[in-house]
Write an enzyme that holds these catalytic residues in place. Sequence first.
Site, PDB file in Angstrom:
ATOM      1  N   ASP A 159       3.414  -5.307   2.677  1.00 26.42           N
ATOM      2  CA  ASP A 159       2.152  -4.610   2.793  1.00 26.42           C
ATOM      3  C   ASP A 159       2.335  -3.066   3.222  1.00 26.42           C
ATOM      4  O   ASP A 159       1.792  -2.293   2.368  1.00 26.42           O
ATOM      5  CB  ASP A 159       1.692  -5.224   4.209  1.00 26.42           C
ATOM      6  CG  ASP A 159       0.145  -5.405   4.121  1.00 26.42           C
ATOM      7  OD1 ASP A 159      -0.538  -4.696   3.425  1.00 26.42           O
ATOM      8  OD2 ASP A 159      -0.532  -5.849   5.420  1.00 26.42           O
ATOM      9  N   ASP A 160       2.863  -2.803   4.404  1.00 26.91           N
ATOM     10  CA  ASP A 160       3.002  -1.226   4.800  1.00 26.91           C
ATOM     11  C   ASP A 160       4.341  -1.192   5.480  1.00 26.91           C
ATOM     12  O   ASP A 160       4.574  -1.047   6.543  1.00 26.91           O
ATOM     13  CB  ASP A 160       1.759  -1.174   5.886  1.00 26.91           C
ATOM     14  CG  ASP A 160       0.496  -1.057   5.098  1.00 26.91           C
ATOM     15  OD1 ASP A 160      -0.056  -0.377   4.434  1.00 26.91           O
ATOM     16  OD2 ASP A 160      -0.358  -2.305   5.454  1.00 26.91           O
ATOM     17  N   GLU A 194      -7.309 -12.607   5.820  1.00 25.23           N
ATOM     18  CA  GLU A 194      -6.035 -11.992   6.530  1.00 25.23           C
ATOM     19  C   GLU A 194      -6.831 -12.067   8.128  1.00 25.23           C
ATOM     20  O   GLU A 194      -6.283 -12.894   8.934  1.00 25.23           O
ATOM     21  CB  GLU A 194      -5.961 -10.574   6.187  1.00 25.23           C
ATOM     22  CG  GLU A 194      -4.983  -9.762   7.500  1.00 25.23           C
ATOM     23  CD  GLU A 194      -4.706  -8.102   7.011  1.00 25.23           C
ATOM     24  OE1 GLU A 194      -5.764  -7.789   6.288  1.00 25.23           O
ATOM     25  OE2 GLU A 194      -3.792  -7.699   7.164  1.00 25.23           O
ATOM     26  N   HIS A 203       0.958  -1.265   0.002  1.00 22.51           N
ATOM     27  CA  HIS A 203       0.086   0.067   0.045  1.00 22.51           C
ATOM     28  C   HIS A 203       0.967   1.032   0.050  1.00 22.51           C
ATOM     29  O   HIS A 203       1.665   1.548   0.809  1.00 22.51           O
ATOM     30  CB  HIS A 203      -0.762   0.075   1.301  1.00 22.51           C
ATOM     31  CG  HIS A 203      -1.569  -1.314   1.289  1.00 22.51           C
ATOM     32  ND1 HIS A 203      -2.996  -1.449   0.947  1.00 22.51           N
ATOM     33  CD2 HIS A 203      -1.374  -2.437   1.802  1.00 22.51           C
ATOM     34  CE1 HIS A 203      -3.425  -2.574   1.021  1.00 22.51           C
ATOM     35  NE2 HIS A 203      -2.475  -3.415   1.640  1.00 22.51           N
ATOM     36  N   HIS A 219      -8.071  -8.358  -0.687  1.00 22.73           N
ATOM     37  CA  HIS A 219      -7.599  -8.862   0.676  1.00 22.73           C
ATOM     38  C   HIS A 219      -8.892  -9.800   1.069  1.00 22.73           C
ATOM     39  O   HIS A 219     -10.020  -9.678   1.217  1.00 22.73           O
ATOM     40  CB  HIS A 219      -7.650  -7.653   1.555  1.00 22.73           C
ATOM     41  CG  HIS A 219      -6.174  -6.815   1.224  1.00 22.73           C
ATOM     42  ND1 HIS A 219      -6.123  -6.082   0.129  1.00 22.73           N
ATOM     43  CD2 HIS A 219      -5.421  -6.544   2.349  1.00 22.73           C
ATOM     44  CE1 HIS A 219      -4.848  -5.557   0.508  1.00 22.73           C
ATOM     45  NE2 HIS A 219      -4.606  -5.762   1.587  1.00 22.73           N
TER      46      HIS A 219
HETATM   47  N1  ADE Z   1      -4.608  -1.349   4.220  1.00 20.01           N
HETATM   48  C1  ADE Z   1      -3.302  -1.336   4.517  1.00 20.01           C
HETATM   49  N2  ADE Z   1      -2.869  -2.488   4.909  1.00 20.01           N
HETATM   50  C2  ADE Z   1      -3.786  -3.055   4.968  1.00 20.01           C
HETATM   51  C3  ADE Z   1      -3.805  -4.695   5.555  1.00 20.01           C
HETATM   52  N3  ADE Z   1      -2.944  -5.322   5.800  1.00 20.01           N
HETATM   53  N4  ADE Z   1      -5.286  -5.058   5.668  1.00 20.01           N
HETATM   54  C4  ADE Z   1      -6.068  -4.400   5.055  1.00 20.01           C
HETATM   55  N5  ADE Z   1      -6.046  -3.154   4.543  1.00 20.01           N
HETATM   56  C5  ADE Z   1      -5.138  -2.552   4.680  1.00 20.01           C
HETATM   57 ZN    ZN Z   2      -2.523  -5.019   2.462  1.00 18.30          ZN
END
Ligand code: ADE
Ligand code: ZN
Length: 337
Positions: A275-276, A197, A16, A194
């Site tokens: 991911d982030d 998770e 993201h 997604h």
């Molecule tokens: N937005 C940013 N990271 C995310 C994640 N791990 N799961 C869902 N939405 C997200």
């Molecule tokens: Zn994500």
Amino acid sequence: MNHFINQLPKAELHIHIEGSLEPELMFKIAQRNGLTLPFASIDEIKSAYQFENLQSFLDIYYASADVLRTAEDFYDLTWGYLEKIATQNVRHTEIFFDPQTHTDRGVEFATVIKGIDQALQDGKSQLGISSHLILCFLRHLSAESAMKTLENAIAYKDKIIAVGLDSSELGHPPSKFQAVFERARNQGFLTVAHAGEEGPASYIWEAINLLKVSRIDHGVRCIEDETLVEFLAQSRIPLTVCPLSNVKLCVFKTMQEHTLKKLLDRGLCITINSDDPAYFGGYLTENFQAIQEGLGLTNLELYQLAKNSFEASFLSPIEKEKFYQELDSFMAQYPSQ
Ligand code: ADE
Ligand code: ZN
């Protein structure tokens, strides 16, 4: 640093771009835009990054994205990410962005795209990194809001390869967005989502059967449904797994408990992603390193994960073949164990 992992040619398919906003850049952009952050220092920001689940992370992530206002901000954000991954031999990246996070604050869709797209073009010409852009709908918002966002995106079809689904998973199943994804596919967009998770395996089935996704983002809870694991192995529908994220958001208590090796051994097309990265402790190299240490993966298994990243990408068959060859010449210099 592990030289083999860092130099392994690889693709990233689950990042993201708002999640690559490093605290240093957050401060710089806030200052430029005349904004005051609710944190006094970079250390204070970093110590706030302790999460007990997905929602506790998302609350901070959306608040931090508020500093992003101009095309220059989106450019600097994306360029910072590209410069970082260039040092990790990431050869191709497929980047998510969350337009509703910005349009709901009054930032134009065009402003977001302009900054990100310019950086991606410069990434190709100056760093040799190819890329695709994926628009994610925020699933905690309504399907009507997603449809409006899709209508905005149609004018930028040449810059956006796919649509996806992110944000708070529990209580927001893929079925909520069936009509939006159908319109997106009819407009020529590929789809991802997604699923699995924090949400159950049934959300993964919905993403496949109702949203017709090419890949599942995360998907680790598939392991609770043996029929689904068999289906994913046989179809090779890829999972974009994010190991450091999963541990930071308490999907797994420790890296040693992560199930990605079991799924890889079952023949699923598992890929590794960040991911982030600004929030979860690292980019692609750090994620590979963490699984190698936590799960004891061999060079051959790490190679397979890198190969999967190209297989699972939206690159053309010719482009994929070129990367497989690059990987094989790289691998010839190393032992498999
Ligand atoms: N937005 C940013 N990271 C995310 C994640 N791990 N799961 C869902 N939405 C997200
Ligand atoms: Zn994500």
